[in-house]
Scaffold this active site. Structure first.
Site, short mmCIF file in Angstrom:
data_model
loop_
_atom_site.label_atom_id
_atom_site.label_comp_id
_atom_site.label_asym_id
_atom_site.label_seq_id
_atom_site.Cartn_x
_atom_site.Cartn_y
_atom_site.Cartn_z
N ASN A 57 0.90 -1.06 -0.21
CA ASN A 57 0.10 -0.03 -0.05
C ASN A 57 0.71 1.03 -0.05
O ASN A 57 1.42 1.46 0.96
CB ASN A 57 -1.01 -0.10 1.44
CG ASN A 57 -1.90 1.30 1.45
OD1 ASN A 57 -1.63 2.26 0.42
ND2 ASN A 57 -2.31 1.41 2.44
N LYS A 78 0.11 4.22 -0.20
CA LYS A 78 -0.57 5.47 0.38
C LYS A 78 -0.43 6.75 -0.63
O LYS A 78 -0.14 6.48 -1.89
CB LYS A 78 -0.12 5.72 1.73
CG LYS A 78 -0.19 4.42 2.46
CD LYS A 78 0.09 4.61 4.22
CE LYS A 78 -0.09 3.31 4.59
NZ LYS A 78 0.11 3.28 6.27
N HIS A 112 -9.46 0.88 5.18
CA HIS A 112 -8.04 1.22 5.67
C HIS A 112 -8.47 2.04 6.96
O HIS A 112 -9.30 2.87 6.87
CB HIS A 112 -7.14 1.80 4.59
CG HIS A 112 -5.74 1.68 5.27
ND1 HIS A 112 -5.30 2.66 6.33
CD2 HIS A 112 -4.68 0.85 5.13
CE1 HIS A 112 -4.00 2.40 6.52
NE2 HIS A 112 -3.78 1.25 5.86
N GLU A 150 -6.86 4.67 7.88
CA GLU A 150 -6.63 5.90 7.84
C GLU A 150 -7.87 6.49 6.91
O GLU A 150 -8.23 7.64 7.31
CB GLU A 150 -5.42 6.09 6.64
CG GLU A 150 -4.17 6.13 7.42
CD GLU A 150 -3.00 5.26 6.79
OE1 GLU A 150 -2.90 5.47 5.44
OE2 GLU A 150 -1.97 5.00 7.34
N GLU A 205 -4.83 -5.18 10.41
CA GLU A 205 -3.82 -4.13 10.64
C GLU A 205 -4.38 -3.31 12.06
O GLU A 205 -5.32 -2.69 11.99
CB GLU A 205 -4.07 -3.06 9.58
CG GLU A 205 -3.62 -3.81 8.20
CD GLU A 205 -3.36 -2.61 7.24
OE1 GLU A 205 -2.07 -2.67 6.80
OE2 GLU A 205 -3.86 -1.47 7.19
N GLY A 230 2.80 2.09 10.67
CA GLY A 230 3.98 3.02 10.64
C GLY A 230 4.69 3.71 12.02
O GLY A 230 5.47 4.64 12.16
N SER A 274 3.82 -2.42 10.20
CA SER A 274 5.27 -2.20 10.47
C SER A 274 5.96 -3.52 10.09
O SER A 274 6.88 -3.98 10.62
CB SER A 274 5.57 -1.75 11.98
OG SER A 274 5.13 -0.53 12.09
P1 13P Z 1 3.31 0.25 7.77
O1 13P Z 1 3.75 -1.22 7.04
O2 13P Z 1 4.16 1.53 7.19
O3 13P Z 1 3.22 0.00 9.03
O4 13P Z 1 1.73 0.48 7.07
C1 13P Z 1 0.72 -0.46 7.17
C2 13P Z 1 -0.40 -0.16 6.33
O5 13P Z 1 -1.23 0.75 6.86
C3 13P Z 1 -0.72 -0.95 5.08
O6 13P Z 1 -1.91 -0.70 4.80
#
Ligand code: 13P
Length: 251
Positions: A9, A11, A94, A96, A166, A172, A213
């Site tokens: 992803n 983003k 997601h 976010e 997740e 992150g 992560s």
């Molecule tokens: P990270 O791997 O940067 O923690 O992000 C995970 C994520 O949100 C994938 O959709």
């Protein structure tokens, strides 16, 4: 029995030129191997070019979002049909999108219906906040997100849906969940909830990924859990070396 899936992803990262450069390296690294499915979810602006670049590669393309609406006066939105011109998958729910863009389980449910109506495979993301985990609410939160997100969904083929677990506190943050805890949560909460909706046989066939992560150093621990079918990778998917390093951990 479930083939591993490693999804990236990206983003809101990578211009079209940067996306092309990264994908060229990934095509070289992945070559024609097919023991693991590899899915890239770049921004919409790169989908058309990457689709052309990937015609003879096994790497799959996904969108990061779609509108729940079919077409019309929805300035700034992208429909399932438009994403489906280039993509096989779409990320939905997601954390976010839930937190920053206030997407509800009901809206996510509508988006899943829109995706399936054009044969786009939804990757439904679920996960709990740190406070919810610490207060023992994680199982309830995840089960509710699954039941509400998947309400009324007819799923004739278990390969037409992917779940990504997740935990929000792991995204992150550099702090991944433990592989053991994740395996137990998928086996003890996610699969039983899916079994409650569509039966045990279907629930055993749906791929469930871990995200939060993931990096080349911790990936193998997750993939050695029989309940974890791959990873949804954020930050580490922006580097060809790191993303290929994660894919290698499935072998
Ligand atoms: P990270 O791997 O940067 O923690 O992000 C995970 C994520 O949100 C994938 O959709």
């Amino acid at each position: 029995m479930r083939k591993p899936l490693i999804a990236g992803n990206w983003k809101m990262n990578k211009t079209e030129a940067e996306a092309i450069s990264l994908v060229r390296k990934l095509i070289q690294g992945v070559k024609s191997q097919t023991s693991v499915d590899v899915l890239l979810c770049p921004p919409f602006t790169s989908l058309s070019q990457l689709h052309k670049l990937l015609v003879s590669s096994p790497i799959l393309l996904g969108a990061q979002n779609i509108s729940e609406q079919k077409a019309g006066a929805y300035t700034g939105e992208i429909s399932a049909e438009m994403a489906g011109e280039f993509c096989s998958h779409v990320l939905l729910g997601h954390s976010e999108r839930r937190a920053i863009f206030h997407e509800s389980d009901e809206l996510i449910n509508q988006k899943i219906q829109s995706a399936l109506s054009v044969d786009l495979i939804p990757v439904l993301c679920v996960g709990e906040l740190l406070e919810e985990r610490e207060s023992g609410e994680a199982a309830n939160v995840i089960s509710r997100q699954l039941q509400a997100g998947l309400k009324g969904i007819h799923l004739p083929d278990p390969e037409k849906l992917v779940i990504a677990y997740e935990p929000i506190w792991a995204i992150g943050s550099g702090k991944s969940a433990s592989a053991d805890d994740t395996g137990s949560l998928i086996g003890g909460v996610i699969r039983p909830t899916l079994a409650g909706i569509w039966g045990d046989d279907t629930s055993q066939k749906i791929r469930v990924l871990y995200g939060g992560s993931v990096n080349p150093g911790n990936a193998r621990g997750f993939f050695s859990q029989s309940e974890i079918d791959g990873a949804l990778v954020g930050g580490a998917s922006l580097s060809a070396d790191k993303f290929l390093g994660i894919i290698e951990q499935t072998f």
